[in-house]
Design an enzyme around this catalytic site. Structure first.
Site, mmCIF file in Angstrom:
data_model
loop_
_atom_site.group_PDB
_atom_site.id
_atom_site.type_symbol
_atom_site.label_atom_id
_atom_site.label_comp_id
_atom_site.label_asym_id
_atom_site.label_seq_id
_atom_site.Cartn_x
_atom_site.Cartn_y
_atom_site.Cartn_z
ATOM 1 N N ALA A 67 0.866 -1.177 0.000
ATOM 2 C CA ALA A 67 0.000 0.000 0.000
ATOM 3 C C ALA A 67 0.903 1.227 0.000
ATOM 4 C CB ALA A 67 -0.888 -0.012 1.232
ATOM 5 N N GLY A 110 0.703 -5.075 0.976
ATOM 6 C CA GLY A 110 -0.563 -5.133 0.241
ATOM 7 C C GLY A 110 -0.414 -5.802 -1.118
ATOM 8 N N GLU A 113 -0.736 -9.346 -0.407
ATOM 9 C CA GLU A 113 -2.147 -9.603 -0.067
ATOM 10 C C GLU A 113 -3.017 -9.586 -1.319
ATOM 11 O OE1 GLU A 113 -2.189 -7.994 4.492
ATOM 12 O OE2 GLU A 113 -2.040 -6.489 2.922
ATOM 13 N N GLU A 133 5.434 -5.066 6.751
ATOM 14 C CA GLU A 133 4.783 -3.973 7.489
ATOM 15 C C GLU A 133 5.394 -3.768 8.872
ATOM 16 O OE1 GLU A 133 3.263 -6.412 5.855
ATOM 17 O OE2 GLU A 133 1.469 -5.685 4.821
HETATM 18 N N1 DAK Z 1 4.592 3.235 -0.790
HETATM 19 C C1 DAK Z 1 4.957 4.398 -1.384
HETATM 20 N N2 DAK Z 1 6.043 4.554 -2.156
HETATM 21 C C2 DAK Z 1 6.819 3.466 -2.338
HETATM 22 C C3 DAK Z 1 6.518 2.214 -1.744
HETATM 23 C C4 DAK Z 1 5.328 2.119 -0.944
HETATM 24 N N3 DAK Z 1 4.930 0.979 -0.395
HETATM 25 N N4 DAK Z 1 7.485 1.344 -2.104
HETATM 26 C C5 DAK Z 1 8.343 2.026 -2.886
HETATM 27 N N5 DAK Z 1 7.956 3.294 -3.031
HETATM 28 C C6 DAK Z 1 8.600 4.350 -3.796
HETATM 29 C C7 DAK Z 1 9.835 4.897 -3.073
HETATM 30 O O1 DAK Z 1 9.453 5.849 -2.110
HETATM 31 C C8 DAK Z 1 10.609 5.475 -4.228
HETATM 32 O O2 DAK Z 1 10.017 6.715 -4.569
HETATM 33 P P1 DAK Z 1 10.944 8.042 -4.779
HETATM 34 O O3 DAK Z 1 11.734 8.187 -3.539
HETATM 35 O O4 DAK Z 1 11.800 7.684 -5.976
HETATM 36 O O5 DAK Z 1 9.965 9.144 -5.036
HETATM 37 C C9 DAK Z 1 10.323 4.523 -5.376
HETATM 38 O O6 DAK Z 1 9.109 3.831 -5.011
HETATM 39 C C10 DAK Z 1 11.413 3.469 -5.549
HETATM 40 O O7 DAK Z 1 11.637 2.833 -4.304
HETATM 41 P P2 DAK Z 1 13.090 2.720 -3.619
HETATM 42 O O8 DAK Z 1 13.969 3.843 -4.022
HETATM 43 O O9 DAK Z 1 12.859 2.495 -2.175
HETATM 44 O O10 DAK Z 1 13.621 1.390 -4.320
HETATM 45 P P3 DAK Z 1 14.652 0.313 -3.756
HETATM 46 O O11 DAK Z 1 14.924 -0.601 -4.892
HETATM 47 O O12 DAK Z 1 15.796 0.976 -3.060
HETATM 48 O O13 DAK Z 1 13.837 -0.482 -2.624
HETATM 49 C C11 DAK Z 1 11.907 -1.671 -1.744
HETATM 50 C C12 DAK Z 1 12.758 -1.242 -2.997
HETATM 51 C C13 DAK Z 1 10.668 -2.374 -2.231
HETATM 52 C C14 DAK Z 1 12.743 -2.627 -0.896
HETATM 53 C C15 DAK Z 1 11.587 -0.388 -0.916
HETATM 54 O O14 DAK Z 1 11.016 0.592 -1.801
HETATM 55 C C16 DAK Z 1 10.603 -0.664 0.189
HETATM 56 O O15 DAK Z 1 10.972 -1.159 1.265
HETATM 57 N N6 DAK Z 1 9.317 -0.279 -0.012
HETATM 58 C C17 DAK Z 1 8.304 -0.395 1.017
HETATM 59 C C18 DAK Z 1 7.851 -1.817 1.181
HETATM 60 C C19 DAK Z 1 6.814 -1.938 2.294
HETATM 61 O O16 DAK Z 1 7.082 -1.634 3.459
HETATM 62 N N7 DAK Z 1 5.575 -2.377 1.922
HETATM 63 C C20 DAK Z 1 4.508 -2.497 2.866
HETATM 64 C C21 DAK Z 1 3.708 -1.209 2.919
HETATM 65 S S1 DAK Z 1 2.373 -1.245 4.096
HETATM 66 C C22 DAK Z 1 -5.301 -2.189 3.998
HETATM 67 C C23 DAK Z 1 -4.876 -2.690 2.807
HETATM 68 C C24 DAK Z 1 -3.523 -2.882 2.577
HETATM 69 C C25 DAK Z 1 -2.599 -2.556 3.543
HETATM 70 C C26 DAK Z 1 -3.024 -2.079 4.756
HETATM 71 C C27 DAK Z 1 -4.368 -1.882 4.982
HETATM 72 N N8 DAK Z 1 -6.660 -1.971 4.237
HETATM 73 C C28 DAK Z 1 -7.628 -2.497 3.317
HETATM 74 C C29 DAK Z 1 -7.102 -1.163 5.300
HETATM 75 C C30 DAK Z 1 -1.175 -2.723 3.224
HETATM 76 C C31 DAK Z 1 -0.175 -2.095 3.858
HETATM 77 C C32 DAK Z 1 1.169 -2.121 3.278
HETATM 78 O O17 DAK Z 1 1.396 -2.709 2.250
#
Ligand code: DAK
Length: 259
Positions: A67, A110, A113, A133
């Protein structure tokens, strides 16, 4: 309808529609608009007789990295309640036609998921799958503790959810989380070929069978068996059942119409 964050190719192949998540700059992070677009596309396709199977993909680098964290970062609990994102996720979950996920690269949070909401999953060898997360101070919120645990069992689910470790496509295959793993240049082709194969079958029987398998996660064995039996009987109300059995007896290929 036109979309900003997804592209829809309604006849990628006969009876097969391809949906591609399209926010490459953000690794296909699932913001609210993308999820709304996806759920409305799925609702339309579910009602379209020319569509029998849906393939959902991202790009080589990311199916979806979760997400959109930037969209959630400042939200309060009440903002989250009022946004009611589950409404769109529920619509996706209720799609009656089969959805095949073709995933590559990051499949996180997400994104994982969303993948688990699909019925069959083809992964590229490069896929990295996780529920990270916990590393940003939250926990899975759209099925990551429930569907993942049912799918891979407690040991691996606990490890993924409590540490945020990404697993490889091969590990996911061994754990039963994905159906097939292929080299990156083939994952979408493979999913489309599989879709084409299922699209040749009776759409009525396919839908009823999907409903029955999913019911296994929601009910007791007795209730599940009852639904299975009723859906089995219901198949006999279709022209496809007559055609399928007749074609078998006549030693020819059946032509299913979905009636
Ligand atoms: N959200 C927003 N932006 C994201 C992102 C994300 N999840 N993942 C990557 N990006 C963006 C980065 O901010 C970056 O943007 P700029 O800085 O260039 O503007 C761009 O994508 C490239 O990412 P990186 O520079 O970080 O790329 P790397 O290769 O260095 O790293 C990575 C890739 C995937 C390891 C890293 O980006 C990362 O850790 N991303 C976050 C992964 C994460 O934590 N995902 C879980 C998010 S929480 C719900 C439904 C769903 C959910 C909750 C509730 N309901 C129905 C209520 C779900 C929650 C989640 O998924």
């Amino acid at each position: 309808m036109t979309y900003e964050f997804i592209t829809v190719n309604p006849q990628a192949q006969k009876f097969v529609t391809l949906i591609q998540l399209n926010r490459p700059g953000e690794l296909n992070a699932l913001n609210r608009q993308l999820m709304t677009e996806l759920s409305s596309a799925l609702r339309e396709l579910d009602a379209d007789e020319q569509v029998r199977v849906i393939v959902l993909t991202g790009n080589e680098k990311a199916f979806a990295a979760g997400a959109d964290i930037k969209e959630m970062a400042d939200a309060t609990a009440i903002d989250m309640v009022n946004r009611d994102q589950f409404a769109t996720w529920d619509l996706i979950r209720k799609t009656k036609k089969p959805i095949i996920a073709a995933v590559s690269g990051f499949v996180l949070g997400g994104g994982c998921e969303l993948m688990m909401n699909c019925d069959l999953i083809v992964a590229s060898e490069t896929a990295r799958i996780g529920q990270p997360e916990i590393k940003i101070g939250v926990m899975p919120g759209a099925g990551g503790t429930q569907r993942l645990t049912r799918s891979v069992g407690k040991a691996l689910a606990m490890e993924m959810v409590l540490t945020g470790r990404f697993i490889t496509a091969e590990e996911a295959l061994r754990a039963g989380l994905v159906n097939r793993v292929v080299p990156v240049e083939f994952y979408l082709k493979e999913a489309l070929m599989w879709a084409q194969e299922i699209a040749q079958l009776s759409p009525v029987a396919v839908k009823l069978a999907k409903e029955a398998v999913l019911q296994a996660f929601n009910t007791s064995l007795d209730e599940g068996l009852l639904l299975e039996r009723k859906n089995f009987y219901l198949c006999f109300a279709s022209e496809d059942q007559k055609e399928g059995m007749k074609a078998f007896v006549e030693k020819r290929k059946p032509e299913f119409t979905g009636k």
